[in-house]
Design a protein around this motif. Structure first.
Motif, short mmCIF file in Angstrom:
data_model
loop_
_atom_site.label_atom_id
_atom_site.label_comp_id
_atom_site.label_asym_id
_atom_site.label_seq_id
_atom_site.Cartn_x
_atom_site.Cartn_y
_atom_site.Cartn_z
N THR A 1 70.59 -29.41 6.40
CA THR A 1 70.26 -28.55 6.74
C THR A 1 69.88 -28.52 8.24
O THR A 1 69.84 -27.68 8.85
CB THR A 1 70.05 -27.53 5.86
OG1 THR A 1 69.94 -27.32 4.53
CG2 THR A 1 69.24 -26.75 6.42
N ASP B 1 67.14 -25.99 -1.23
CA ASP B 1 67.85 -25.50 -0.76
C ASP B 1 68.93 -24.36 -1.85
O ASP B 1 69.74 -25.40 -2.78
CB ASP B 1 68.66 -26.07 0.02
CG ASP B 1 69.17 -25.45 1.40
OD1 ASP B 1 69.65 -24.18 0.91
OD2 ASP B 1 69.81 -25.78 2.42
N GLU C 1 78.18 -26.65 4.89
CA GLU C 1 76.69 -28.12 4.36
C GLU C 1 76.82 -27.30 3.26
O GLU C 1 76.09 -26.36 3.30
CB GLU C 1 76.28 -27.86 5.68
CG GLU C 1 74.26 -28.72 5.45
CD GLU C 1 73.59 -27.77 4.67
OE1 GLU C 1 73.32 -28.90 3.85
OE2 GLU C 1 73.06 -26.74 5.78
MG LIG Z 1 69.96 -28.21 2.47
#
Ligand SMILES: [Mg+2]
Ligand SMILES: Nc1nc2c(ncn2[C@@H]2O[C@H](COP(=O)(O)OP(=O)(O)OP(=O)(O)O)[C@@H](O)[C@H]2O)c(=O)[nH]1
Length: 226
Positions: A39, A72, A90
């Protein structure tokens, strides 16, 4: 899971990588184990070094799961335009999300996989990353895809790189020195300190994009005109 379904129905109407797959708008997929720097890579490319406190803000964005671990929560999508226009997906590398990687490349025609490996990882995690990488390289849906393995060099507290670029042991530990010729020509590894990238024009990223372009345009693969 309903979020994932909603995501794929969104993809079906997306003008880029359609499920039926004849789109010429290249789609990149950034994968790698959790906390490898994926990220950070995407937003360093998109926003550059202008996002000064990215490290702290990204930690805040992570939502605690039931074990209190911060992860995340979802995938990200951005478009890049500096070298050639492409879409970049992603996806987190937490154990649960690793099971869902397949859904992404089975549903979207992926032209390039950017596989991020933390250069400071212990042996066991490197072996796990290697296993995932080689599974991807053998997937039918990715048989023409370019593979760019990004070794995230990171710096220690004294600002020294944690990964020895000269010895480059991960080339061997990830099995990149002994790839079958059908994969070898479309695979290359790059060593970069992701946190230091200064946007899409950064020379470290430019080298990766030059390789990706060469592979994507090669008639042995997609034969795109970029
Ligand atoms: Mg990430
Ligand atoms: N020092 C240093 N820290 C980094 C670097 N890249 C990422 N980090 C930090 O490492 C942590 C994990 O980075 P992320 O980019 O969130 O990792 P990720 O691969 O997206 O992780 P998941 O979403 O869990 O799969 C964050 O706190 C980043 O700020 C780097 O190059 N150097």
């Amino acid at each position: 899971m309903s979020r994932i379904k909603a995501f794929f129905s969104k993809c079906a109407g997306f003008s880029g990588g359609l499920i039926s797959g004849s789109s010429e708008f290249p789609q990149f997929l950034i994968l790698g184990l959790d906390r490898s720097g994926k990220t950070t890579l995407l937003y360093r490319l998109k926003i550059g070094s202008g996002w000064t406190n990215i490290h702290e803000e990204m930690e805040k964005m992570r939502t605690p799961n039931e074990d209190g671990k911060v992860e995340d929560p979802g995938y990200h999508y951005e478009e890049l335009n500096r070298f050639f226009s492409c879409g970049v997906w992603e996806v987190p590398g937490t154990e649960a999300m690793r099971h869902l990687w397949k859904l992404f490349y089975q549903s979207i025609k992926i032209h390039c996989v950017v596989f991020v490996v933390d250069g400071g990882e212990a042996e066991e995690r490197i072996n796990l990353a290697k296993r995932h990488l080689h599974v991807l390289m053998n997937e039918a849906e990715l048989r023409n895809a370019c593979f760019c393995v990004v070794i995230n060099q990171r710096l220690d507290e004294k600002k020294n790189p944690v990964y020895d670029e000269k010895e480059d042991v991960l080339k061997y530990k990830l099995g990149l020195h002994e790839l079958h010729h059908s994969v070898d020509w479309r695979t290359k590894h790059f060593i970069m300190n992701i946190l230091d990238l200064k946007g899409e024009s950064d020379k470290e990223w430019a080298q990766l994009m030059a390789f990706a372009k060469e592979v994507l345009c090669n008639s042995r693969g997609f034969g795109l005109k970029l």
